[in-house]
Design an enzyme around this catalytic site. Structure first.
Site, short mmCIF file in Angstrom:
data_model
loop_
_atom_site.label_atom_id
_atom_site.label_comp_id
_atom_site.label_asym_id
_atom_site.label_seq_id
_atom_site.Cartn_x
_atom_site.Cartn_y
_atom_site.Cartn_z
N LYS A 30 36.10 -17.34 -1.97
CA LYS A 30 36.56 -18.64 -2.45
C LYS A 30 37.76 -18.46 -3.39
CE LYS A 30 34.66 -22.62 -4.97
NZ LYS A 30 33.57 -23.06 -5.85
N GLU A 86 32.44 -17.47 -5.49
CA GLU A 86 31.21 -18.21 -5.22
C GLU A 86 30.85 -18.28 -3.74
OE1 GLU A 86 31.43 -21.91 -7.34
OE2 GLU A 86 31.27 -20.91 -9.28
C1 BGC Z 1 34.97 -22.14 -9.35
C2 BGC Z 1 34.52 -21.56 -10.66
C3 BGC Z 1 34.99 -22.45 -11.79
C4 BGC Z 1 34.52 -23.87 -11.57
C5 BGC Z 1 35.05 -24.83 -12.61
C6 BGC Z 1 34.48 -23.57 -9.24
O1 BGC Z 1 34.99 -24.13 -8.07
O2 BGC Z 1 34.47 -21.39 -8.28
O3 BGC Z 1 35.05 -20.27 -10.82
O4 BGC Z 1 34.53 -21.98 -13.00
O5 BGC Z 1 34.98 -24.31 -10.33
O6 BGC Z 1 36.45 -24.84 -12.60
#
Ligand code: BGC
Length: 767
Positions: free
Chosen positions: A593, A483
Site C-alpha cells: 500500500k 497495511e
Molecule cells: C495509512 C497509514 C496512515 C493512516 C492515516 C492509512 O491509509 O496506511 O500509514 O497512518 O492512513 O493517515
C-alpha cells in the site's frame, strides 16, 4: 498585495456537489485548536444534504465499536472527533429575495486562500432573479493569535439598487457527525454525540453549551454579531438554534458590513467552558478586527521566516509546496491536549485520530523549523503514557508501554487489529521523534522530565514482544507500515526502529545516569542497570531480514515467498485496492500500500549499503500502489538520495499536488496532512539531502533540472540556517543564533556567517 505564489485561488466557483465538498476541505480555516470547513454561509439547496462541520482538536466522544467475535482484548469502544455547533450561517435577503449561489445569476466569483494573511475570501458578483445586483465579499479567519476565535467579515455592496435588507446570522447547536458506512476510512455509525444543554442570549451574545453522550465533555460556543450600519436587531431562539436578525436599508454604492465573532471552549482545557467563552469573547471583541488581521499576518510572517521553501522557476509547485506548509501550521495542535490528525481539522476522515503520521511525517518538519511545536506534540504523547502502559497490559505485556495505533485521548481505537493495533512500530516511531527532537534542540530538561521515560518504557515493550532465536532477536506477529501485508514476522521497518529505540534507551540512560533526579526516576520506573544490558544485547543482535539472491531487505520473513501480482494488470477503477479486495487476498500477494522498507532506508540509511538500498528501491517500486498518501514523498526522497533526480521530481510533483488535484479522490473528507509534511521532506531531506544525526547536521543538495534554484530553512540548536541551492553553488547563511558545524557534501564546515560551496559536478540525472 499578495503575489500569486502566496495565494491559492479558484475563479468561477464550481457549484456541483463534488467540488463544493472538495473546496470545503481545501479552503477550510484552522489554527490547530479549531477547524472550520469552508461552507457557504447562506447554505446549499436541500438536495445537497451536506453536513456543515467545525471541530475542536482533541475534543471527542466515545463510540461503541462492536466486534463480531468478542475475543479478549479487542477494542470495543473508540473515540471520535466531533462536529460542534455551527456558527457559520449567514442568510441575506434583499427585498425578500434570498441570496444564493444557486438562484439568480452569478456574474463572477472567486475564492481564495491567502497564506500570508491567514484568511479565506469569497468574492461574488450576483444578480438576483429580479435583477438586483450586488457584490458580496466574505472573509473568514481562524485566529492563530487567539485559538478559540473564528471570525467572518461579511460585506455586501448594492450595485444597482437601494432597498430593504434582512440579514439572519445563525448559531446552531443541533449538529450531527458526518458518516459514510461504505468507506472504512470514515466513521460509519450515525450517532448523536452532542446533546445541547442550553441556548441563551446574554448581552447581545448567543451561548450554546452541549455535552457529549459518553465522554462527559462539554463545549460552549458563543457568537456575537456586529452590523456597522444603522439597523433594527432581534434575537430568535428555536430549540438550540439562536438567530440574530438585522434589518437595515441598503443604499446603492454603500457597503453593508457584518462582523461575526465565534469562540469555542471545551472542558478538556477549561473547568467551565461557558465562563471561558465569555472571557474569550470579551478578549476578541476588545481588539478591532483590523488588528486581529494584523496579528494573524504577524504570526504567519514569523512562521514563514522559520520554514519557507522558495522554488525558483516553478511558480505552480512553489505555491503547492507553500500550500502544504500552510496546512501544517493550520493542523498542528498547539497544546498538550491534542496532536495532529491525518486530515488536520479539515474533515472527519479517520475520525480525527492521531497516528504515526505525526511522528514520522510531520514532526520531522516542525523539529527543524519550529521545535517548540514538536515539544507540544511529544508532551501530548507523554500525557498519555499511562494509557499506553494500560494498552500494553491488555495485549499481554507485563512491562513497558505500547502506544495505540490510532487514538485521540490515549486509548486504542483500531477496529481492525491486523492493520491497527498490530502496528507496534508506532512505539519505535515515537521513540524516533523523541530522539530527533533531542538531536535538534539538545533540550536535556525535556529528556530528563519526559523523553527518557518514554524511551525506556517503549524499549521495554520490545523486550516483551521479541525473543532470541538462534542468537538473533526476532519480533514476530506485528504489522509494519504497509497495511497490505499484515501480522508478519520480522518486519524490517519494525525491527530497525526497535533497534534504534533500544539503543537510544541505553544511550540516554548513560547520559542521565549522573544527573540530578535520576535516582528518583529510576526508582519510580523500577529501572535496573541489567535492563540496559538486555536492551543493548537485543539491539546488537536484532534480526534484519536480508535476501542474498536479490540483495535487498525483504519486507518481512515471508514476503518474498508470496505470489506476485503485476500492478499493470489491475484495472484503474480497482484502486485503492482496499476498497475492492478482501484483506486476505491482499496479504497473500507481494503488493504494498505504501513505502515500508523504503521508509526504513530513509530513516536508517546507515544500516545498509548503497547497493542494497538501490536494489530495494527498484524492487518495491514495482509493487507499490501508493494507495496510502504517505508513500510518494518517501519514494521521492529516496530516489533523490540514490541519485535519481528525475524520478525524485516525478514523485515530488505527485506529493505536492496530491490534494490540489484530488489525486486520491477523497480530499473532500479532509486534506492529507502527513503527505504535506512529506512535501517538506521531499524537498529538504530529498533534494536538499538534509540529515539530522547524532554526529550533527548535514546537507548534500541536488538541483532538479526543472528548477533554477531553491532555498529552505532549518533550525538547529537554536540557530536558524538558510540554504540556497543554485546551479553552480550552495549558499548557506546563518540567519540567527550561534555558529554551527554543518557537513556539506561530506565535508565539515563551521558556519559563522555565510558559506559558498560549489556544487559537485553534476550526475547524469541531476541535469
Ligand atoms: C495509512 C497509514 C496512515 C493512516 C492515516 C492509512 O491509509 O496506511 O500509514 O497512518 O492512513 O493517515
Amino acid at each position: 498585495m499578495a503575489t500569486t505564489e502566496t495565494v491559492y485561488e479558484i475563479n468561477d466557483i464550481p457549484l456541483d456537489e463534488y467540488h463544493i465538498s472538495l473546496n470545503e476541505a481545501l479552503f477550510h480555516n484552522a489554527n490547530g485548536y479549531i477547524g472550520v470547513r469552508y461552507n457557504f454561509e447562506e447554505g446549499y439547496p436541500q438536495e445537497y444534504n451536506f453536513v456543515r462541520s467545525q471541530y475542536i482538536n482533541g475534543f471527542y466522544d466515545f463510540t461503541p465499536m462492536k466486534q463480531a467475535e468478542n475475543l479478549y482484548g479487542l477494542v470495543n469502544e473508540k473515540q471520535t472527533m466531533l462536529n460542534i455547533a455551527d456558527t457559520q450561517a449567514i442568510k441575506l435577503f434583499i427585498d425578500n429575495e434570498p441570496f444564493s449561489m444557486f438562484s439568480g445569476t452569478v456574474l463572477s466569483s472567486r475564492l481564495w486562500l491567502d497564506m500570508d494573511k491567514g484568511i479565506t475570501v469569497r468574492k461574488v458578483v450576483w444578480r438576483s432573479p429580479q435583477g438586483k445586483e450586488l457584490e458580496l465579499t466574505v472573509t473568514r479567519m481562524a485566529s492563530f493569535d487567539q485559538l478559540s476565535l473564528f471570525t467572518i467579515e461579511y460585506e455586501v455592496l448594492p450595485l444597482n439598487f437601494s432597498g430593504e435588507v434582512l440579514i439572519e446570522s445563525g448559531h446552531n447547536g443541533e449538529v450531527l457527525n458526518y458518516v459514510d458506512p461504505d468507506d472504512p476510512r470514515m466513521a460509519c455509525e450515525p450517532m448523536q454525540h452532542l446533546t445541547p444543554l442550553m441556548c441563551e442570549i446574554k448581552e447581545g451574545e448567543s451561548y450554546i453549551t452541549s455535552v457529549t453522550s459518553r465522554s462527559g465533555l462539554e463545549v460552549c460556543s458563543c457568537v456575537k454579531n456586529i452590523l456597522l450600519q444603522e439597523h433594527r436587531q432581534e434575537f430568535l431562539i428555536n430549540g438550540y438554534h439562536a438567530i440574530c436578525q438585522f434589518e437595515t436599508e441598503a443604499i446603492q454604492g454603500e457597503k453593508i458590513k457584518l462582523i461575526k465573532y465565534a469562540v469555542f471552549c471545551d472542558t478538556i482545557r477549561y473547568e467551565n467552558a461557558k465562563k471561558q467563552a465569555e472571557l474569550e469573547m470579551a478578549k476578541a471583541f476588545a481588539v478591532p478586527l483590523v488588528d486581529l488581521y494584523k496579528k494573524q499576518e504577524e504570526y504567519l510572517a514569523a512562521y514563514w521566516e522559520n520554514c519557507l521553501i522558495q522554488i525558483d522557476g516553478d511558480p505552480e509547485l512553489n505555491r503547492a509546496t507553500r500550500y502544504s506548509l500552510y496546512q501544517l501550521i493550520q493542523a498542528i495542535g498547539k497544546d498538550r491536549y491534542c496532536n495532529i490528525a491525518p486530515k488536520g481539522l479539515s474533515g472527519d476522515g479517520y475520525e480525527g485520530h492521531y497516528f504515526w503520521d505525526s511522528e514520522m511525517y510531520i514532526q520531522p518538519f516542525f523539529t527543524v523549523t519550529n521545535p517548540t511545536l514538536t515539544r507540544n506534540l511529544l508532551e501530548n504523547r507523554y500525557a498519555t503514557l499511562d494509557l499506553a502502559r494500560e494498552n500494553a497490559r491488555i495485549l499481554g505485556h507485563r512491562r513497558g508501554a505500547l502506544y495505540p495505533w490510532r487514538t485521540i485521548m490515549g486509548r486504542e481505537c483500531s477496529g481492525y487489529f491486523p492493520s491497527g493495533s498490530a502496528q507496534y512500530h508506532i512505539n519505535g516511531d515515537i521513540a524516533y521523534a523523541v530522539v530527533a527532537y533531542y538531536l535538534a534542540t539538545k533540550d536535556l530538561a525535556f529528556m530528563q522530565e519526559k523523553g527518557a521515560e518514554m524511551l525506556w518504557e517503549t524499549a521495554r515493550l520490545w523486550m516483551e514482544t521479541g525473543n532470541f532465536y538462534e542468537g538473533k532477536f526476532h519480533i514476530n506477529d506485528v504489522t509494519g507500515p504497509d497495511e497490505y501485508t499484515c501480522i508478519v514476522n520480522n518486519n524490517y521497518y519494525t525491527n530497525i526502529v526497535a533497534q534504534y529505540n533500544l539503543r537510544w534507551a541505553v544511550k540516554i540512560y548513560q547520559l542521565l545516569k549522573t544527573s540530578a533526579g535520576f535516582d528518583a526516576l529510576k526508582a519510580k520506573l523500577d529501572l535496573k542497570e541489567e535492563e540496559m544490558a538486555d536492551f543493548q544485547k537485543a539491539a546488537d543482535n536484532m534480526y534484519l531480514p536480508y535476501d542474498e539472491k536479490l540483495k535487498i531487505n525483504p519486507q518481512d520473513d515471508s514476503f518474498l515467498q508470496k505470489r506476485k501480482w503485476d500492478l499493470a494488470t489491475i484495472p484503474k477503477n480497482k484502486f485503492p485496492l482496499l476498497l475492492h479486495y478482501h484483506p486476505l487476498h491482499l496479504y497473500r500477494h507481494q503488493i504494498c500500500k505504501q513505502a515500508d522498507t523504503i521508509m526504513a532506508h530513509f530513516i536508517m540509511e546507515d544500516a545498509q549499503s548503497e547497493e542494497t538500498m538501490f536494489n530495494s528501491f527498484h524492487y518495491y517500486e514495482k509493487i507499490t500502489t501508493h494507495d496510502s498518501s504517505l508513500s510518494y514523498c518517501i519514494f521521492s526522497l529516496m530516489a533523490a538520495r540514490l541519485g535519481m533526480a528525475d524520478k525524485a521530481y516525478a514523485y515530488y510533483e505527485l506529493t505536492a499536488k496530491l490534494d490540489l488535484t484530488d489525486r486520491h479522490g477523497n480530499t473532500a473528507n479532509g486534506i492529507h496532512v502527513a503527505n504535506m509534511g512529506g512535501n517538506y521532506l521531499a524537498v529538504v531531506y530529498g533534494f536538499g539531502g538534509f540529515r539530522l544525526k547524532e554526529q550533527g547536521i548535514s546537507i548534500a543538495p541536488i538541483l532538479p533540472g526543472q528548477w533554477a534554484g531553491y532555498c529552505f530553512k532549518l533550525s538547529f540548536e537554536g540557530s536558524r540556517i538558510r540554504v540556497h541551492v543554485g546551479k553552480e553553488q550552495c549558499v548557506i547563511s546563518l540567519e540567527n543564533g550561534d555558529a554551527k558545524k554543518i557537513t556539506v557534501y561530506g565535508k565539515e564546515y563551521l558556519l559563522k556567517d555565510m558559506l559558498f560551496i560549489d556544487r559537485p559536478s553534476l550526475s547524469a540525472d541531476d541535469k
